[in-house]
Design an enzyme around this catalytic site. Structure first.
Site, short mmCIF file in Angstrom:
data_model
loop_
_atom_site.label_atom_id
_atom_site.label_comp_id
_atom_site.label_asym_id
_atom_site.label_seq_id
_atom_site.Cartn_x
_atom_site.Cartn_y
_atom_site.Cartn_z
N GLY A 1 0.91 -1.15 0.00
CA GLY A 1 0.00 0.00 0.00
C GLY A 1 0.93 1.18 0.00
N THR A 2 0.79 2.08 -0.92
CA THR A 2 1.96 2.87 -1.29
C THR A 2 1.66 4.26 -1.80
OG1 THR A 2 3.65 1.27 -1.84
CG2 THR A 2 3.28 2.93 -3.46
N SER A 3 2.73 5.09 -1.82
CA SER A 3 2.70 6.32 -2.59
C SER A 3 3.96 6.34 -3.44
CB SER A 3 2.68 7.54 -1.67
OG SER A 3 1.61 7.47 -0.78
N GLY B 1 -1.82 5.94 -1.92
CA GLY B 1 -1.67 7.32 -1.46
C GLY B 1 -1.81 8.35 -2.55
N LYS C 1 11.34 0.75 -2.39
CA LYS C 1 10.42 0.44 -3.48
C LYS C 1 10.94 0.88 -4.84
CE LYS C 1 6.66 1.03 -0.20
NZ LYS C 1 5.37 1.63 0.15
#
Lengths: 268, 217
Positions: B19-21, B152, B52
Site C-alpha cells: 500500500g503505497t505512494s 496514497g 520500493k
C-alpha cells in the site's frame, strides 16, 4: 370440516371468524437490530498502573478505513474529578458514550451530591459495562473497546477494560487494538507479576507508555504521532490529574534506512 | 451454483502488500523517481524502511506498488531480460527505457489474472532523455511526463495537476516530489516512513533519502 391443506392447524372460521390480516401486517414492536460496522475509527488505548496511580494514553487519529481523515480527535474523556475513560473503535459511538458520561456526571455530581465525591472509576466502569452488555444483547453494539482509569474507594489505583461484547477484565497493564499485541508485552516488562505494581514509579510508567506509543507509531498503519497522555496520582491524601494534550512521539529511529537498498540481490 | 468464481482482488492469506505512494517525474536533466517506505500486512507495518525503487538497468529503475511478492518477481524477470538484451547491443549502446517498460507490460498483461502489480518504469537514455511509463493493474502502458500511483496517490491528484511544471530544475523537482509524497503520507494509512528518491541523469544514479522530521508539513 375444511380439509384444504392451507387451513391445517387453523381455527375454523365459523367459530372464530375470518383471519384478521391486519395482525400479519402490523408494525413490529421489536426494533430491527443492526450489528453494524465501524466507520470512523480510533486505534489503541494504552494504560498502566503504578505505585500510587494510573497512566493512560491514546493518539488523536480518526481513520476512515485507510484514510487518516481526522487528526484532532480527543479519545480520553474526563469523568468527575478523578476518572479518565479511554475509548477506541467507532468514533460516533465514542461521542455517544461521551454524552452518556456527561449525563451520568450531571446526575451524580450536580443533582445528587450529598456533600461527598460519588462518581469514581469502579462506578463508571460498572455503568459502562452494563450499557455495553445490554447493547450486545440487543445485537446492536456500541462498537468500542474502553479502558476506565482512576481510583477505587480505598484510593488504590483502578484500571479495567470493557468492550463491544460486554467482556470485562483488569490488569496492571491494559491496551486495546494493536496495543494489546505490541504494547502490553512492553508494559509488562516493568513488573512480571501484577501485584507488584507498587514497585513501579511514576517516571518508569511515563517512559514505558511513551516508548510503547513510539512502537505503535512505527508498526500500526492507523496510528498518529500526536497524542494525549493523562497521569492520575494519589499523594498527600489528594488526587492529582495531569492531563497533557498535543504531545508528539519522540526519539524516532529512521537514520538506519539510508543504508538499506533493494530487497534481495545487490543493486545501486 | 453456476460456474467458478475466483476472487483475485484480495491478497492471499499472509500476502504482503505495498500500500503505497509512488511517483516518477521528468525534469530538465532527466527523471526522478520517488516512493515512501511502508509495507503492510493488513494494518501491521511489516517493513517501515522498504526500498520500493528497484534497479532494472544502469539508468532504468521502477517504482513498485501492489503485491510485494508479485512486483519483486516481475522486476527480477525484467532485470534478467534487460541484461540479456543489453549484452546483445552494439558496443556503447544501452537499452532504452521504452524497451524495459515494454517487457514489464508483456508480463503484466499476459498474467493479468494472477498478478496484482502497479508499476511505474522510468529511466534515462541518451536518445530520449528522461522518460516515464505507467503500467497499471490490467497491464496497459501509458507514457507520461510524470506519473503517480499507489493507494496514497489518490489524495494528491489535484495538487500534482496544479503544481507540475515541464522541465523543472533539479531542486525544484525534488521539492515537488517531496511535498507531494508528504501529503500522500499524511492522508494515506498505507504509506509512511522515509521518502526515498532516485535521480537518473546522463551522469548516472544518485540516491536521496528524506526523514519524517524533514518532510512532515
Amino acid at each position: 370440516m375444511n380439509h384444504d391443506p392451507f387451513y391445517w392447524g387453523r381455527p375454523s372460521d365459523e367459530t372464530y371468524g375470518h383471519y384478521n390480516h391486519a395482525i400479519a401486517n402490523a408494525k413490529s414492536q421489536i426494533p430491527t437490530s443492526h450489528t453494524q460496522q465501524p466507520i470512523i475509527t480510533g486505534t489503541s488505548v494504552l494504560a498502566l498502573k503504578f505505585k500510587n496511580g494510573v497512566a493512560i494514553a491514546a493518539d488523536n487519529m480518526g481513520s476512515y478505513g485507510s484514510l487518516l481523515r481526522f487528526n484532532n480527535i480527543e479519545r480520553l474523556i474526563r469523568v468527575g474529578t478523578e476518572t479518565i475513560v479511554g475509548i477506541s473503535g467507532d468514533i460516533s459511538d465514542l461521542q455517544y458514550i461521551e454524552r452518556l458520561l456527561h449525563q451520568l456526571q450531571t446526575e451524580e455530581e450536580v443533582y445528587d451530591s450529598d456533600g461527598g465525591h460519588n462518581l469514581r472509576a469502579p462506578h463508571v466502569h460498572e455503568y459502562l459495562s452494563r450499557v455495553m452488555y445490554n447493547r450486545r444483547l440487543k445485537m446492536d453494539p456500541l462498537w468500542n473497546a474502553i479502558i476506565v482509569a482512576g481510583f477505587s474507594d480505598d484510593r488504590t489505583p483502578f484500571l479495567r477494560y470493557v468492550d463491544l461484547l460486554g467482556v470485562t477484565y483488569g490488569s496492571l497493564a491494559l491496551a486495546t487494538g494493536f496495543g494489546a499485541h505490541l504494547a502490553v508485552p512492553l508494559l509488562r516488562k516493568l513488573v512480571p507479576y501484577d501485584a507488584d505494581y507498587e514497585k513501579v514509579s511514576e517516571e518508569q510508567a511515563r517512559v514505558a507508555i511513551a516508548d510503547s506509543l513510539r512502537v505503535l507509531y512505527y508498526r500500526d498503519a492507523r496510528s498518529s504521532d500526536k497524542y494525549t497522555f493523562a497521569v492520575l496520582t494519589f499523594e498527600n491524601d489528594k488526587i492529582n490529574v495531569d492531563y497533557k494534550q498535543d504531545l508528539k512521539v519522540e526519539n524516532q529511529s529512521w537514520r538506519f534506512a539510508e543504508n538499506l537498498i533493494g530487497y534481495g540481490s545487490k543493486q545501486q | 451454483m453456476n460456474g467458478i468464481s475466483v476472487d483475485i482482488n484480495h491478497l492471499k492469506k499472509g500476502e504482503v502488500s505495498l500500500g503505497t505512494s509512488i511517483m516518477a517525474v521528468t525534469y530538465k536533466d532527466g527523471v526522478i523517481l520517488g516512493a515512501d517506505s511502508r509495507t503492510t500486512t493488513g494494518t501491521y507495518i511489516a517493513n517501515r524502511v522498504t526500498d520500493k525503487l528497484t534497479q532494472i538497468h544502469d539508468t532504468i529503475y521502477c517504482c513498485r506498488s501492489g503485491s510485494a511478492a508479485d512486483t519483486q518477481a516481475v522486476a527480477d524477470i525484467v532485470k534478467y531480460y534487460l541484461q540479456m538484451h543489453a549484452s546483445q547491443l552494439p558496443p556503447g549502446e544501452t537499452p532504452t527505457t521504452k524497451v524495459a517498460a515494454s517487457v514489464f507490460q508483456e508480463i503484466c498483461y499476459t498474467n493479468k489474472d494472477g498478478l496484482t502489480a502497479g508499476i511505474i518504469c522510468a529511466g534515462y537514455d541518451k536518445k530520449n532523455k528522461g522518460s516515464v511509463y505507467s503500467i497499471p493493474i490490467g497491464g496497459s502502458i501509458h507514457q507520461q511526463e510524470y506519473a503517480i500511483a499507489g493507494s496514497g496517490s489518490t489524495f494528491i491528484y489535484g495538487w500534482c495537476d496544479k503544481n507540475y511544471k515541464r522541465d523543472m530544475e533539479r531542486d525544484e523537482c525534488i521539492t515537488f516530489i517531496k511535498t507531494a509524497l508528504s501529503e500522500a503520507i499524511k492522508w494515506d494509512g498505507s504509506s509512511g516512513g522515509v521518502v526515498r528518491m532516485v535521480l537518473l541523469t546522463e551522469k548516472g544514479v544518485e540516491r536521496l533519502i528524506f526523514y519524517p522530521d524533514e518532510y512532515q508539513a
